[in-house]
Design an enzyme around this catalytic site. Structure first.
Site, short mmCIF file in Angstrom:
data_model
loop_
_atom_site.label_atom_id
_atom_site.label_comp_id
_atom_site.label_asym_id
_atom_site.label_seq_id
_atom_site.Cartn_x
_atom_site.Cartn_y
_atom_site.Cartn_z
N ASN A 134 -13.73 1.77 0.66
CA ASN A 134 -14.04 2.81 1.86
C ASN A 134 -13.81 4.19 1.21
O ASN A 134 -12.63 4.50 0.73
CB ASN A 134 -12.97 2.38 3.01
CG ASN A 134 -12.41 3.82 3.86
OD1 ASN A 134 -13.48 4.44 4.10
ND2 ASN A 134 -11.37 3.71 4.44
N LYS B 284 -13.80 6.93 2.12
CA LYS B 284 -13.10 8.04 3.08
C LYS B 284 -14.04 9.36 3.15
O LYS B 284 -15.29 9.06 3.00
CB LYS B 284 -11.89 8.42 2.78
CG LYS B 284 -11.05 6.67 2.75
CD LYS B 284 -9.89 6.94 2.77
CE LYS B 284 -9.07 5.55 2.93
NZ LYS B 284 -7.33 5.78 2.88
N HIS C 116 -9.95 2.58 11.93
CA HIS C 116 -9.07 2.89 10.63
C HIS C 116 -7.87 3.83 11.18
O HIS C 116 -7.78 4.50 11.93
CB HIS C 116 -9.81 3.57 9.56
CG HIS C 116 -9.13 3.56 8.27
ND1 HIS C 116 -8.09 4.56 8.00
CD2 HIS C 116 -9.33 2.81 7.25
CE1 HIS C 116 -7.69 4.50 6.75
NE2 HIS C 116 -8.25 3.35 6.25
N GLU D 50 -6.59 6.26 9.81
CA GLU D 50 -6.63 7.79 10.01
C GLU D 50 -7.22 8.24 11.06
O GLU D 50 -7.08 9.18 11.76
CB GLU D 50 -7.10 7.87 8.74
CG GLU D 50 -6.49 7.86 7.21
CD GLU D 50 -7.23 7.37 5.99
OE1 GLU D 50 -8.23 7.49 6.03
OE2 GLU D 50 -6.38 6.94 5.13
N GLU E 57 -4.15 -3.45 7.56
CA GLU E 57 -4.08 -2.23 6.60
C GLU E 57 -2.44 -1.75 7.02
O GLU E 57 -2.57 -0.82 8.16
CB GLU E 57 -4.82 -1.16 6.71
CG GLU E 57 -6.52 -1.45 6.22
CD GLU E 57 -7.25 -0.47 5.62
OE1 GLU E 57 -7.77 -0.92 4.63
OE2 GLU E 57 -7.19 0.73 6.17
N SER F 44 -3.37 0.51 -1.04
CA SER F 44 -3.23 0.58 -2.32
C SER F 44 -3.29 -0.62 -3.20
O SER F 44 -2.61 -0.85 -3.95
CB SER F 44 -1.50 0.98 -2.51
OG SER F 44 -1.35 2.22 -1.87
P1 13P Z 1 -6.07 3.23 -0.49
O1 13P Z 1 -6.61 2.15 -1.13
O2 13P Z 1 -6.26 4.57 -1.04
O3 13P Z 1 -4.63 2.92 -0.12
O4 13P Z 1 -6.72 3.27 1.06
C1 13P Z 1 -6.48 1.96 1.73
C2 13P Z 1 -7.70 1.89 2.73
O5 13P Z 1 -7.29 2.86 3.79
C3 13P Z 1 -8.92 1.51 2.99
O6 13P Z 1 -9.43 1.46 4.20
#
Ligand code: 13P
Length: 243
Positions: A7, A9, A91, A93, A163, A206
């Site tokens: 992802n 982002k 997600h 976010e 997540e 992570s």
């Molecule tokens: P990180 O791997 O940067 O912690 O992000 C995880 C994530 O949000 C995948 O969608």
């Protein structure tokens, strides 16, 4: 089958993407599905770069509506025309910054499934919810509300990603025991609400080359949704190799 899906982002630049995608092309292996979910403007670049590879690509969002007067939205049929294999929905976010509710998530899942795109449906509790001993309750609510609105058939076409919000972008991954317990709980919820298909459950938060093997070895963990580490070709390749 294990899934390793990046992802990106809101990251990426044309030239870096080109280098990264050249590596991503080579990563799928028998039994390991590899994909990347890229920002909308780079979908065409991903499609072109991955032609002839088993690596898949997708989007990070989709409109809960169809075509029409919805300024700024990209609907599921457009993603299908582009050849997207997946789209991320729910997600944390998007829940946090854009107020994405379980009802909207359910509608997005319905739109995607209707055009044959696999939703990557994210769920997870915040740190405060975990500390209050409420993670099971939170996951149950997130699962039940979506299943109720989208229906068991649509949900049966999803990839689920557990997540935990406190593990996203923090460098603190959930411990394998926590992942095992959460995935088992989600699996039992899916059974309870009548989802009959095997819905793969990925872990996200992570994941790095150094912990991928331990996390992917957890019983009930079908792979990972990778944020930050998916932006580095070496890291992402090592994570795919761990799968
Ligand atoms: P990180 O791997 O940067 O912690 O992000 C995880 C994530 O949000 C995948 O969608």
């Amino acid at each position: 089958m294990k899934y390793v899906i990046g992802n990106w982002k809101s990251n990426g630049r044309w030239e870096e993407n080109a280098r990264l995608l050249t590596r991503v092309r080579e990563l799928p292996r028998p039994g390991v599905e590899v994909g990347v979910c890229v920002p909308f403007p780079y979908l065409a670049q991903a499609r072109e770069a991955l032609v002839g590879s088993a690596a898949r690509f997708g989007a990070q969002n989709v409109s809960p509506f169809g075509a029409g007067a919805y300024t700024g939205e990209v609907h599921a049929e457009m993603l299908r025309e582009f050849g997207c294999h997946y789209a991320i929905v729910g997600h944390s976010e998007r829940r946090q910054y854009f107020g994405e509710s379980d009802a909207v998530i359910a509608d997005k899942i319905g739109r995607l499934v209707a055009v044959g795109i696999t939703p990557i449906w994210c769920i997870g509790e915040t740190l405060a919810e975990r500390q209050a001993g409420k993670w099971q309750e939170v996951l149950a609510r997130q699962v039940r509300e979506v299943v109720e609105r989208a229906g068991v058939d649509s949900v049966g076409h999803c990839l689920l990603a557990y997540e935990p919000v406190w593990a996203i972008g923090t460098g603190i991954n959930a411990e394998p025991e926590d992942v095992e317990a959460a995935h088992a709980w989600v699996r039992s919820l899916l059974r309870e609400v009548g989802v009959r298909e095997h819905v793969p459950i990925l872990y996200g938060g992570s994941v790095k080359s150094g912990n991928a093997h331990a996390l992917f070895s957890v019983p009930g963990c079908d792979g990972g949704l990778i944020g930050g580490a998916s932006l580095s070709a070496d890291e992402f390749a090592a994570i795919a190799a761990a799968a």
